[in-house]
Scaffold this motif. Structure first.
Motif, PDB file in Angstrom:
ATOM      1  N   LEU A  42       0.837  -1.200   0.000  1.00 29.53           N
ATOM      2  CA  LEU A  42       0.000   0.000   0.000  1.00 29.53           C
ATOM      3  C   LEU A  42       0.873   1.251   0.000  1.00 29.53           C
ATOM      4  CD1 LEU A  42      -2.968   0.981   0.182  1.00 29.53           C
ATOM      5  CD2 LEU A  42      -2.702   0.952   2.655  1.00 29.53           C
ATOM      6  N   GLU A  43       1.953   1.211   0.751  1.00 24.93           N
ATOM      7  CA  GLU A  43       2.906   2.322   0.765  1.00 24.93           C
ATOM      8  C   GLU A  43       3.524   2.511  -0.626  1.00 24.93           C
ATOM      9  OE1 GLU A  43       6.991   3.758   3.047  1.00 24.93           O
ATOM     10  OE2 GLU A  43       5.984   1.933   3.713  1.00 24.93           O
ATOM     11  N   ASP A  44       3.875   1.418  -1.282  1.00 26.24           N
ATOM     12  CA  ASP A  44       4.439   1.490  -2.633  1.00 26.24           C
ATOM     13  C   ASP A  44       3.433   2.097  -3.618  1.00 26.24           C
ATOM     14  OD1 ASP A  44       6.744   0.250  -1.703  1.00 26.24           O
ATOM     15  OD2 ASP A  44       6.151  -1.738  -2.430  1.00 26.24           O
ATOM     16  N   TRP A  90      -5.696   6.596  -5.570  1.00 25.77           N
ATOM     17  CA  TRP A  90      -4.403   5.970  -5.851  1.00 25.77           C
ATOM     18  C   TRP A  90      -4.483   4.678  -6.673  1.00 25.77           C
ATOM     19  CZ3 TRP A  90      -5.403   8.007  -0.910  1.00 25.77           C
ATOM     20  CH2 TRP A  90      -4.627   9.123  -0.575  1.00 25.77           C
ATOM     21  N   GLY A  91      -5.669   4.259  -7.062  1.00 29.24           N
ATOM     22  CA  GLY A  91      -5.801   3.019  -7.819  1.00 29.24           C
ATOM     23  C   GLY A  91      -5.550   1.770  -6.993  1.00 29.24           C
ATOM     24  N   VAL A  92      -5.784   1.866  -5.692  1.00 26.67           N
ATOM     25  CA  VAL A  92      -5.545   0.740  -4.775  1.00 26.67           C
ATOM     26  C   VAL A  92      -6.660  -0.289  -4.935  1.00 26.67           C
ATOM     27  CG1 VAL A  92      -5.432   0.104  -2.331  1.00 26.67           C
ATOM     28  CG2 VAL A  92      -4.286   2.168  -3.151  1.00 26.67           C
ATOM     29  N   GLY A  93      -6.278  -1.564  -5.001  1.00 31.00           N
ATOM     30  CA  GLY A  93      -7.240  -2.651  -5.105  1.00 31.00           C
ATOM     31  C   GLY A  93      -7.913  -2.967  -3.781  1.00 31.00           C
ATOM     32  N   ALA A 123       2.005  -7.150  16.004  1.00 34.71           N
ATOM     33  CA  ALA A 123       2.146  -5.694  15.886  1.00 34.71           C
ATOM     34  C   ALA A 123       2.513  -5.328  14.448  1.00 34.71           C
ATOM     35  CB  ALA A 123       3.210  -5.178  16.837  1.00 34.71           C
ATOM     36  N   LEU A 124       1.752  -4.427  13.857  1.00 37.50           N
ATOM     37  CA  LEU A 124       2.018  -3.962  12.506  1.00 37.50           C
ATOM     38  C   LEU A 124       2.846  -2.687  12.546  1.00 37.50           C
ATOM     39  CD1 LEU A 124      -1.577  -4.438  11.105  1.00 37.50           C
ATOM     40  CD2 LEU A 124       0.416  -5.870  10.606  1.00 37.50           C
ATOM     41  N   ARG A 125       3.749  -2.553  11.600  1.00 38.82           N
ATOM     42  CA  ARG A 125       4.555  -1.330  11.473  1.00 38.82           C
ATOM     43  C   ARG A 125       3.823  -0.384  10.535  1.00 38.82           C
ATOM     44  NH1 ARG A 125      10.033  -1.359  12.997  1.00 38.82           N
ATOM     45  NH2 ARG A 125       9.761   0.853  12.548  1.00 38.82           N
ATOM     46  N   LEU A 126       3.472   0.780  11.027  1.00 37.29           N
ATOM     47  CA  LEU A 126       2.741   1.763  10.241  1.00 37.29           C
ATOM     48  C   LEU A 126       3.599   2.950   9.835  1.00 37.29           C
ATOM     49  CD1 LEU A 126      -0.617   1.863  12.246  1.00 37.29           C
ATOM     50  CD2 LEU A 126       0.051   0.332  10.380  1.00 37.29           C
ATOM     51  N   ASP A 127       4.838   2.970  10.304  1.00 36.59           N
ATOM     52  CA  ASP A 127       5.702   4.126  10.088  1.00 36.59           C
ATOM     53  C   ASP A 127       6.510   4.058   8.792  1.00 36.59           C
ATOM     54  OD1 ASP A 127       7.267   2.030  11.015  1.00 36.59           O
ATOM     55  OD2 ASP A 127       8.331   3.225  12.505  1.00 36.59           O
ATOM     56  N   GLY A 128       6.302   3.039   7.998  1.00 34.62           N
ATOM     57  CA  GLY A 128       6.947   2.947   6.696  1.00 34.62           C
ATOM     58  C   GLY A 128       8.215   2.108   6.702  1.00 34.62           C
ATOM     59  N   ARG A 129       8.530   1.606   5.544  1.00 36.87           N
ATOM     60  CA  ARG A 129       9.699   0.730   5.387  1.00 36.87           C
ATOM     61  C   ARG A 129      11.006   1.422   5.740  1.00 36.87           C
ATOM     62  NH1 ARG A 129       8.448  -2.028  -0.356  1.00 36.87           N
ATOM     63  NH2 ARG A 129       6.996  -3.589   0.406  1.00 36.87           N
TER      64      ARG A 129
END
Length: 93
Positions: free
Chosen positions: A10-12, A47-50, A84-90
């Motif tokens: 999603l970030e990409d 953004w054209g996200v599926g 725990a999910l990382r939401l701060d980006g790669r």
């Protein structure tokens, strides 16, 4: 694909970290009570996200950065390293 991988993709696709997308969603008035279809449409139109990627974001919007431990520690394609999910980006890892 792991839950975290959906958020990374999603970030990409958007150029925004999940945290940044959350801020944008909240600025639009989206929150835990927003219908999933509204968020899916917003991400698709902007953004054209599926749908699959959008639904991963909906989960975070509604439930925060924690997921079930169902696939944690498994070897399947949906495995995640942590609940725990990382939401701060790669770039912050």
């Amino acid at each position: 694909m792991s839950f975290q991988a959906y958020l990374d993709s999603l970030e990409d696709k958007t150029g925004q970290t999940p945290d940044q997308l959350l801020a944008l969603a909240h600025a639009r008035g989206f929150g835990a009570d927003t219908k999933a279809g509204e968020v899916v449409s917003w991400l698709a139109d902007g953004w054209g996200v599926g749908r699959g990627h959008a639904m991963a974001f909906v989960h975070v919007l509604k439930n925060g950065a924690t997921i079930s431990d169902r696939h944690v520690g498994t070897t399947g394609t949906h495995r995640d390293a942590s609940t725990a999910l990382r939401l701060d980006g790669r770039a912050r890892r």
